[in-house]
Design an enzyme around this catalytic site. Structure first.
Site, PDB file in Angstrom:
ATOM      1  N   LYS A  11       0.824  -1.221   0.000  1.00 18.22           N
ATOM      2  CA  LYS A  11       0.000   0.000   0.000  1.00 18.22           C
ATOM      3  C   LYS A  11       0.859   1.272   0.000  1.00 18.22           C
ATOM      4  O   LYS A  11       2.072   1.220   0.248  1.00 18.22           O
ATOM      5  CB  LYS A  11      -0.944  -0.058   1.208  1.00 18.22           C
ATOM      6  CG  LYS A  11      -1.968  -1.200   1.127  1.00 18.22           C
ATOM      7  CD  LYS A  11      -2.966  -1.132   2.277  1.00 18.22           C
ATOM      8  CE  LYS A  11      -4.024  -2.221   2.148  1.00 18.22           C
ATOM      9  NZ  LYS A  11      -5.037  -2.124   3.242  1.00 18.22           N
ATOM     10  N   TYR A  51     -12.535  -1.940  -3.812  1.00 20.37           N
ATOM     11  CA  TYR A  51     -13.030  -2.024  -2.431  1.00 20.37           C
ATOM     12  C   TYR A  51     -14.555  -1.909  -2.353  1.00 20.37           C
ATOM     13  O   TYR A  51     -15.095  -1.571  -1.306  1.00 20.37           O
ATOM     14  CB  TYR A  51     -12.358  -0.949  -1.573  1.00 20.37           C
ATOM     15  CG  TYR A  51     -10.963  -1.324  -1.117  1.00 20.37           C
ATOM     16  CD1 TYR A  51     -10.742  -2.399  -0.253  1.00 20.37           C
ATOM     17  CD2 TYR A  51      -9.843  -0.607  -1.540  1.00 20.37           C
ATOM     18  CE1 TYR A  51      -9.475  -2.747   0.177  1.00 20.37           C
ATOM     19  CE2 TYR A  51      -8.559  -0.949  -1.113  1.00 20.37           C
ATOM     20  CZ  TYR A  51      -8.385  -2.020  -0.254  1.00 20.37           C
ATOM     21  OH  TYR A  51      -7.130  -2.373   0.176  1.00 20.37           O
ATOM     22  N   THR A  93      -5.737  -6.747  10.708  1.00 21.82           N
ATOM     23  CA  THR A  93      -5.993  -5.462  10.047  1.00 21.82           C
ATOM     24  C   THR A  93      -5.469  -4.295  10.881  1.00 21.82           C
ATOM     25  O   THR A  93      -4.831  -3.377  10.349  1.00 21.82           O
ATOM     26  CB  THR A  93      -7.516  -5.296   9.830  1.00 21.82           C
ATOM     27  OG1 THR A  93      -8.026  -6.467   9.178  1.00 21.82           O
ATOM     28  CG2 THR A  93      -7.827  -4.055   9.011  1.00 21.82           C
ATOM     29  N   ASN A 114      -2.084   0.289   6.602  1.00 22.13           N
ATOM     30  CA  ASN A 114      -1.556  -0.939   7.197  1.00 22.13           C
ATOM     31  C   ASN A 114      -0.696  -1.768   6.225  1.00 22.13           C
ATOM     32  O   ASN A 114      -0.587  -2.981   6.342  1.00 22.13           O
ATOM     33  CB  ASN A 114      -2.690  -1.764   7.814  1.00 22.13           C
ATOM     34  CG  ASN A 114      -3.764  -2.125   6.806  1.00 22.13           C
ATOM     35  OD1 ASN A 114      -3.627  -1.873   5.614  1.00 22.13           O
ATOM     36  ND2 ASN A 114      -4.839  -2.730   7.285  1.00 22.13           N
ATOM     37  N   HIS A 117      -2.238  -5.560   1.522  1.00 25.52           N
ATOM     38  CA  HIS A 117      -3.542  -6.193   1.300  1.00 25.52           C
ATOM     39  C   HIS A 117      -3.294  -7.648   0.925  1.00 25.52           C
ATOM     40  O   HIS A 117      -2.321  -7.957   0.240  1.00 25.52           O
ATOM     41  CB  HIS A 117      -4.291  -5.519   0.138  1.00 25.52           C
ATOM     42  CG  HIS A 117      -5.481  -6.315  -0.336  1.00 25.52           C
ATOM     43  ND1 HIS A 117      -6.719  -6.206   0.248  1.00 25.52           N
ATOM     44  CD2 HIS A 117      -5.595  -7.276  -1.299  1.00 25.52           C
ATOM     45  CE1 HIS A 117      -7.548  -7.061  -0.350  1.00 25.52           C
ATOM     46  NE2 HIS A 117      -6.893  -7.722  -1.291  1.00 25.52           N
ATOM     47  N   GLU A 128      -9.765 -10.955  -7.509  1.00 27.93           N
ATOM     48  CA  GLU A 128      -8.803  -9.860  -7.339  1.00 27.93           C
ATOM     49  C   GLU A 128      -7.590 -10.025  -8.261  1.00 27.93           C
ATOM     50  O   GLU A 128      -7.056  -9.039  -8.761  1.00 27.93           O
ATOM     51  CB  GLU A 128      -8.374  -9.765  -5.876  1.00 27.93           C
ATOM     52  CG  GLU A 128      -9.503  -9.286  -4.974  1.00 27.93           C
ATOM     53  CD  GLU A 128      -9.135  -9.241  -3.501  1.00 27.93           C
ATOM     54  OE1 GLU A 128      -9.981  -8.795  -2.701  1.00 27.93           O
ATOM     55  OE2 GLU A 128      -8.014  -9.659  -3.134  1.00 27.93           O
TER      56      GLU A 128
HETATM   57  P1  IDP Z   1      -8.077  -6.574   5.605  1.00 30.83           P
HETATM   58  O1  IDP Z   1      -7.251  -5.662   4.727  1.00 30.83           O
HETATM   59  O2  IDP Z   1      -7.324  -7.047   6.811  1.00 30.83           O
HETATM   60  O3  IDP Z   1      -8.730  -7.696   4.841  1.00 30.83           O
HETATM   61  P2  IDP Z   1     -10.708  -5.294   5.636  1.00 30.83           P
HETATM   62  O4  IDP Z   1     -11.688  -5.384   6.760  1.00 30.83           O
HETATM   63  O5  IDP Z   1     -10.998  -6.052   4.378  1.00 30.83           O
HETATM   64  O6  IDP Z   1      -9.267  -5.677   6.219  1.00 30.83           O
HETATM   65  O7  IDP Z   1     -10.556  -3.747   5.290  1.00 30.83           O
HETATM   66  C1  IDP Z   1      -9.928  -3.336   4.102  1.00 30.83           C
HETATM   67  C2  IDP Z   1      -9.009  -2.186   4.431  1.00 30.83           C
HETATM   68  O8  IDP Z   1      -9.787  -1.068   4.875  1.00 30.83           O
HETATM   69  C3  IDP Z   1      -8.028  -2.420   5.578  1.00 30.83           C
HETATM   70  O9  IDP Z   1      -6.865  -3.129   5.192  1.00 30.83           O
HETATM   71  C4  IDP Z   1      -7.706  -1.027   6.008  1.00 30.83           C
HETATM   72  O10 IDP Z   1      -6.788  -0.390   5.105  1.00 30.83           O
HETATM   73  C5  IDP Z   1      -9.075  -0.351   5.875  1.00 30.83           C
HETATM   74  N1  IDP Z   1      -9.839  -0.414   7.124  1.00 30.83           N
HETATM   75  C6  IDP Z   1     -10.466  -1.503   7.664  1.00 30.83           C
HETATM   76  N2  IDP Z   1     -11.082  -1.205   8.824  1.00 30.83           N
HETATM   77  C7  IDP Z   1     -10.852   0.124   9.025  1.00 30.83           C
HETATM   78  C8  IDP Z   1     -11.228   1.032  10.073  1.00 30.83           C
HETATM   79  O11 IDP Z   1     -11.918   0.694  11.044  1.00 30.83           O
HETATM   80  N3  IDP Z   1     -10.782   2.326   9.940  1.00 30.83           N
HETATM   81  C9  IDP Z   1     -10.029   2.740   8.863  1.00 30.83           C
HETATM   82  N4  IDP Z   1      -9.662   1.915   7.874  1.00 30.83           N
HETATM   83  C10 IDP Z   1     -10.055   0.622   7.953  1.00 30.83           C
HETATM   84 MG    MG Z   2     -10.147  -7.604   3.316  1.00 31.05          MG
END
Ligand code: IDP
Ligand code: MG
Length: 140
Positions: A11, A51, A93, A114, A117, A128
């Protein structure tokens, strides 16, 4: 064990800090093989589409803005149980909840920024991968 492929993204927080090599080293050390890779700039439209599953979530707009804030590296990773293995190496996450030794524990800046992905299952992995790569770009 079965050989799988999964979609990985490094990212913008990680490309900005010039640590793509450090992230890839973690993936390779864990036994994942990079079988396709490209550095790209996501447009708003492409980020919203990728997304789309999160479009009703409160963080959606910020997430799209973050994911278009700089280049990303998209990859196809291959290996035994690659989908679950990649999720394990990535960590939770929220980096505050990520296990020691995971990429997100070590490198993530926040729950949003973070660093990586990874596809969360076989169906999303295949969707994807084809979102970013044609089959002739994947060389195993
Ligand atoms: P993942 O990447 O661990 O699969 P997902 O729930 O699919 O997590 O969320 C996609 C992305 O959205 C996360 O990697 C992160 O960048 C962002 N994200 C998820 N939850 C939050 C949140 O509560 N606040 C801000 N960004 C979030
Ligand atoms: Mg995800």
């Amino acid at each position: 064990m079965s050989v799988e492929r999964t979609l990985s993204m490094i990212k913008p927080d990680a490309t900005r800090r010039n640590i793509t090599g450090k992230v890839i080293d973690r993936l390779e050390t864990a036994g994942l093989r990079v079988v396709a890779q490209r550095r790209i700039q996501l447009t708003k439209e492409r980020a919203e589409e990728f997304y789309g599953v999160h479009k009703e979530r409160p963080f959606f707009k910020d997430l799209v803005s973050f994911m278009t804030s700089g280049p990303i590296v998209v990859q196809v990773l291959e290996g035994d149980n690659a989908i679950a293995l990649n999720r394990e190496v990535m960590g939770a996450t929220n980096p505050a909840e990520a296990a020691e030794g995971t990429i997100r524990k070590e490198f993530a800046e926040s729950i949003e920024a973070n660093s990586v992905h990874g596809s969360d299952g076989p169906d999303t992995a295949s969707q994807e991968i084809s979102f970013f790569f044609s089959s002739d770009e994947i060389v195993g």
